[in-house]
Design an enzyme around this catalytic site. Sequence first.
Site, PDB file in Angstrom:
ATOM      1  N   TYR A 177       0.846  -1.326   0.001  1.00 38.74           N
ATOM      2  CA  TYR A 177       0.159  -0.026  -0.131  1.00 38.74           C
ATOM      3  C   TYR A 177       0.889   1.389  -0.057  1.00 38.74           C
ATOM      4  CZ  TYR A 177       0.690   0.951   5.052  1.00 38.74           C
ATOM      5  OH  TYR A 177       1.389   1.358   6.307  1.00 38.74           O
ATOM      6  N   ARG A 199       8.016   4.408  -4.692  1.00 34.30           N
ATOM      7  CA  ARG A 199       8.157   3.578  -3.759  1.00 34.30           C
ATOM      8  C   ARG A 199       7.267   2.624  -3.593  1.00 34.30           C
ATOM      9  NH1 ARG A 199       7.352   5.761   2.576  1.00 34.30           N
ATOM     10  NH2 ARG A 199       5.321   5.969   1.863  1.00 34.30           N
ATOM     11  N   GLU A 251      12.100   2.904  14.199  1.00 37.88           N
ATOM     12  CA  GLU A 251      11.284   3.997  13.919  1.00 37.88           C
ATOM     13  C   GLU A 251       9.950   3.675  14.674  1.00 37.88           C
ATOM     14  OE1 GLU A 251       9.972   3.272   9.571  1.00 37.88           O
ATOM     15  OE2 GLU A 251      10.005   1.126  10.006  1.00 37.88           O
ATOM     16  N   HIS A 262       0.419 -20.936  -0.322  1.00 38.80           N
ATOM     17  CA  HIS A 262       1.384 -19.956   0.424  1.00 38.80           C
ATOM     18  C   HIS A 262       2.212 -19.476  -0.921  1.00 38.80           C
ATOM     19  CE1 HIS A 262       0.141 -21.271   4.134  1.00 38.80           C
ATOM     20  NE2 HIS A 262       0.975 -20.261   4.870  1.00 38.80           N
ATOM     21  N   LEU A 291      11.080   1.549   6.911  1.00 47.87           N
ATOM     22  CA  LEU A 291      10.570   2.029   5.897  1.00 47.87           C
ATOM     23  C   LEU A 291      11.220   3.333   5.107  1.00 47.87           C
ATOM     24  CD1 LEU A 291       7.789   1.506   4.026  1.00 47.87           C
ATOM     25  CD2 LEU A 291       6.820   3.648   5.050  1.00 47.87           C
ATOM     26  N   LYS A 346       6.304  -1.854   1.874  1.00 50.40           N
ATOM     27  CA  LYS A 346       5.193  -0.951   2.563  1.00 50.40           C
ATOM     28  C   LYS A 346       4.136  -2.035   2.236  1.00 50.40           C
ATOM     29  CE  LYS A 346       3.194   3.545   3.188  1.00 50.40           C
ATOM     30  NZ  LYS A 346       3.167   3.482   4.674  1.00 50.40           N
ATOM     31  N   ARG A 383      -6.531 -20.608  -1.905  1.00 51.44           N
ATOM     32  CA  ARG A 383      -5.169 -20.311  -0.841  1.00 51.44           C
ATOM     33  C   ARG A 383      -3.875 -21.168  -0.983  1.00 51.44           C
ATOM     34  NH1 ARG A 383      -3.640 -21.573   4.279  1.00 51.44           N
ATOM     35  NH2 ARG A 383      -2.839 -19.610   5.592  1.00 51.44           N
TER      36      ARG A 383
HETATM   37  N1  PDD Z   1       2.844   5.188   7.223  1.00 49.00           N
HETATM   38  N2  PDD Z   1       7.632   4.187   9.117  1.00 49.00           N
HETATM   39  C1  PDD Z   1       6.389   3.331   9.019  1.00 49.00           C
HETATM   40  C2  PDD Z   1       6.278   1.958   9.652  1.00 49.00           C
HETATM   41  C3  PDD Z   1       5.410   3.972   8.537  1.00 49.00           C
HETATM   42  O1  PDD Z   1       4.089   3.203   8.242  1.00 49.00           O
HETATM   43  C4  PDD Z   1       5.196   5.153   7.708  1.00 49.00           C
HETATM   44  C5  PDD Z   1       4.097   5.812   7.101  1.00 49.00           C
HETATM   45  C6  PDD Z   1       6.435   6.071   7.986  1.00 49.00           C
HETATM   46  C7  PDD Z   1       6.567   7.316   7.293  1.00 49.00           C
HETATM   47  O2  PDD Z   1       6.480   7.304   5.790  1.00 49.00           O
HETATM   48  P1  PDD Z   1       6.283   8.425   5.052  1.00 49.00           P
HETATM   49  O3  PDD Z   1       6.766   9.628   5.501  1.00 49.00           O
HETATM   50  O4  PDD Z   1       6.329   8.033   3.819  1.00 49.00           O
HETATM   51  O5  PDD Z   1       4.434   8.647   5.228  1.00 49.00           O
HETATM   52  C8  PDD Z   1       7.572   5.362   8.581  1.00 49.00           C
HETATM   53  C9  PDD Z   1       1.574   5.595   6.624  1.00 49.00           C
HETATM   54  C10 PDD Z   1       1.413   7.084   6.660  1.00 49.00           C
HETATM   55  C11 PDD Z   1       0.300   4.686   7.151  1.00 49.00           C
HETATM   56  O6  PDD Z   1       0.734   3.459   7.219  1.00 49.00           O
HETATM   57  O7  PDD Z   1      -0.712   5.248   7.305  1.00 49.00           O
END
Ligand code: PDD
Length: 286
Positions: free
Chosen positions: A37, A56, A181, A106, A205, A149, A104
């Site tokens: 996503y 990304r 993070e 894997h 991320l 992501k 389904r």
């Molecule tokens: N999340 N780290 C993680 C684990 C994240 O899920 C996100 C963003 C960030 C920040 O990344 P960016 O600056 O590209 O938004 C860092 C989004 C907003 C979400 O999951 O809703």
Amino acid sequence: MSPTYPQTVFLNGRWIPADQATLSVFDRGFMLGDGIYEVIPFYQGKPFLLQAHLNRLHYSLQEVAIMTKLVSWEDIVTEAIQHAGLSNADGAVYMQVSRGTAPRTHFFPEQTEPTVLCYAYPLQLAGFEHKRAKVLVLEDKRWHRCDIKSTSLMGNVLANNEAHHRGYQEALLYRGDSLTEGTHTSSFFVKQAHVYTHPQGPQILPGITRMEVIAICKELGIEVKEEPVPLDRLPTMDELFLTGTTTQVLAIGQVDKENETLFRREEVGPITRTIQDAFKQRLNNL
Ligand code: PDD
């Protein structure tokens, strides 16, 4: 602003009322969390750092080998904002691509059509510079490919929920000795006017806001060190802040671990403030 359902969504090539958007229970996104996503912010209807977000998205798709037909992602983002009636508002576009529907297994099924979902929603983005976050330090129990992501967010959800339940806005995660993070934010630390953030790689991320903040620091002559900050150095830091699409540049006022306060700062620190001002300038120039 409490979240509400969007009225209209893009599902597999068509904009339709959200209550008519249906998916198979065998969609691998639902069954296996087999999807990726993106979340793209917009200010007054204008997407911010769109190309970096789409790059990304392509990276995530490529890393998990989900092949989509040629899709004009830019057009979908523009249409999402229009369909939501948010052309003069602040908000975010949510995009999700799952591997599609198949019995389904894997392993990857053959010839599955990916499921593409997209919609825009309003967000309160103005005024971030007036906020301060209280965060809870928790162990990073996520998988080892946090650079993708992925919609499989159980590790993030469990940590964020624990923090939320205990009255914190975010969980700040550590793996081994190092702070990585937040559950949906990148983390920054300031010590003697130097800015520290975890280096890119599988443990975090590659945050788009993080990347922009690093660019801002370079422009302002603030030295950035992309190196992990050990958890035991946290109490020695001068300033802490989080960045993210929905978080922007958010000063941290307090960090607790279990029942101990490791960091506290009443007012927004000077480096954080300088970066916030430059970030706001970029938004004003959109
Ligand atoms: N999340 N780290 C993680 C684990 C994240 O899920 C996100 C963003 C960030 C920040 O990344 P960016 O600056 O590209 O938004 C860092 C989004 C907003 C979400 O999951 O809703």
